[in-house]
Every structure is written in structure tokens, then in C-alpha cells.
Design a protein around this motif. Structure first.
Motif, PDB file in Angstrom:
ATOM      1  N   ARG A  45       0.856  -1.188   0.000  1.00 60.89           N
ATOM      2  CA  ARG A  45       0.000   0.000   0.000  1.00 60.89           C
ATOM      3  C   ARG A  45       0.891   1.237   0.000  1.00 60.89           C
ATOM      4  NH1 ARG A  45      -1.656  -3.425   3.709  1.00 60.89           N
ATOM      5  NH2 ARG A  45      -1.360  -2.049   5.512  1.00 60.89           N
TER       6      ARG A  45
ATOM      7  N   TRP B 276      -1.086   8.145  -2.578  1.00 55.85           N
ATOM      8  CA  TRP B 276      -1.601   8.369  -3.932  1.00 55.85           C
ATOM      9  C   TRP B 276      -0.496   8.798  -4.887  1.00 55.85           C
ATOM     10  CZ3 TRP B 276      -5.956   6.906  -6.116  1.00 55.85           C
ATOM     11  CH2 TRP B 276      -6.316   7.467  -7.343  1.00 55.85           C
TER      12      TRP B 276
ATOM     13  N   ASN C 156      -9.277   4.301  -0.288  1.00 52.09           N
ATOM     14  CA  ASN C 156      -8.191   4.008   0.652  1.00 52.09           C
ATOM     15  C   ASN C 156      -8.690   3.164   1.821  1.00 52.09           C
ATOM     16  OD1 ASN C 156      -9.709   6.089   1.869  1.00 52.09           O
ATOM     17  ND2 ASN C 156      -7.924   6.844   2.971  1.00 52.09           N
TER      18      ASN C 156
ATOM     19  N   GLU D  40      -3.047   9.498   3.356  1.00 50.93           N
ATOM     20  CA  GLU D  40      -3.888   8.353   3.028  1.00 50.93           C
ATOM     21  C   GLU D  40      -3.063   7.337   2.233  1.00 50.93           C
ATOM     22  OE1 GLU D  40      -4.892  11.529   2.422  1.00 50.93           O
ATOM     23  OE2 GLU D  40      -6.485  11.703   3.907  1.00 50.93           O
TER      24      GLU D  40
ATOM     25  N   TYR E  39      -3.188   3.708  -0.179  1.00 53.60           N
ATOM     26  CA  TYR E  39      -4.040   2.993  -1.117  1.00 53.60           C
ATOM     27  C   TYR E  39      -3.377   1.687  -1.535  1.00 53.60           C
ATOM     28  CZ  TYR E  39      -6.142   7.604  -1.580  1.00 53.60           C
ATOM     29  OH  TYR E  39      -6.733   8.799  -1.312  1.00 53.60           O
TER      30      TYR E  39
END
Length: 124
Positions: free
Chosen positions: A23, A26, A48, A63, A65
Motif C-alpha cells: 500500500r 496516492w 483508501n 492516506e 491505497y
């Protein structure tokens, strides 16, 4: 209490663990993984799964993702359709004016996000 930061690093331990698991923020996602969306649109779609970590000396909220989660949630949904759903989720009046097809896609995305949350190891 132990620090959430490793000595001399600008990311929290959990941020590093997330990156080890694939992960990422962005800005680091490959272009193809972004499905033609902006970060704001991805957040509106909750791609997310609510995951964020602290980063930098100022402990900014970033965040994270998963390219795999984005691919699963948006499978078979065009970038234009995803953008339309993000737009109506950001504005209640737009939701009220949206056609039933867009609302149906919105419900599909929401159910896939819910399923992705249930399936994600890190959410346990």
C-alpha cells in the motif's frame, strides 16, 4: 510508551508496514492504478478504505491505497463512471439529480469497498 516513529525516519512504523504490504500514498501509485481519478475523487469513493498514516517531521496525515483494492473495486467501471460517482458523493444535490445508472454504480462501488474492508488483513 514507544514512539510510533523509528529513530531518524520521517514515516511512522505503520506507514512502513503498509508499504511493505504494497500500500502507498496516492502520489506513489502507478498511473494505471489510479484508474484516471484524482486523489480527491479516490477519497470520495473511499478507495483508501479509511487507511492513513503519519509521515514527515510534522506527522502529517497521509492516506494509503492498495493498487489491488482499487482494481477490485473499480473492475468493469470506466474512469468516467467512477468520476461521475465521486461527483455525486461529494454533493447531496448532485445525488438527487443523478440518473439511476450512476446511483446503481455508486451502490456497487460502496458494496465492493465494504467487501474490500472485510477482506483486508490490515483492518483486523
Amino acid at each position: 510508551m514507544a514512539s510510533t516513529y523509528s529513530t531518524g525516519n520521517s514515516k511512522s512504523r505503520r506507514a512502513k508496514w503498509a508499504e511493505i504490504d504494497g500500500r502507498m500514498p496516492w502520489s506513489q501509485l502507478p498511473k494505471v492504478a489510479k484508474h484516471g481519478l484524482t486523489k480527491a475523487e479516490a477519497l470520495a469513493l473511499n478507495l483508501n478504505l479509511g487507511e492513513w498514516h503519519h509521515s514527515s517531521t510534522f506527522a502529517n496525515r497521509i492516506e494509503y491505497y492498495s493498487p489491488e483494492t482499487i482494481a477490485q473495486v473499480l473492475d468493469g467501471i470506466s474512469a468516467d463512471q467512477a468520476k461521475a460517482v465521486a461527483a455525486i458523493k461529494a454533493d447531496f444535490n448532485a445525488w438527487m439529480r443523478a440518473d439511476e445508472t450512476t446511483k446503481g454504480i455508486a451502490r456497487l462501488i460502496e458494496s465492493r469497498v465494504d467487501q474490500a474492508w472485510e477482506d483486508a488483513e490490515w483492518t483486523r
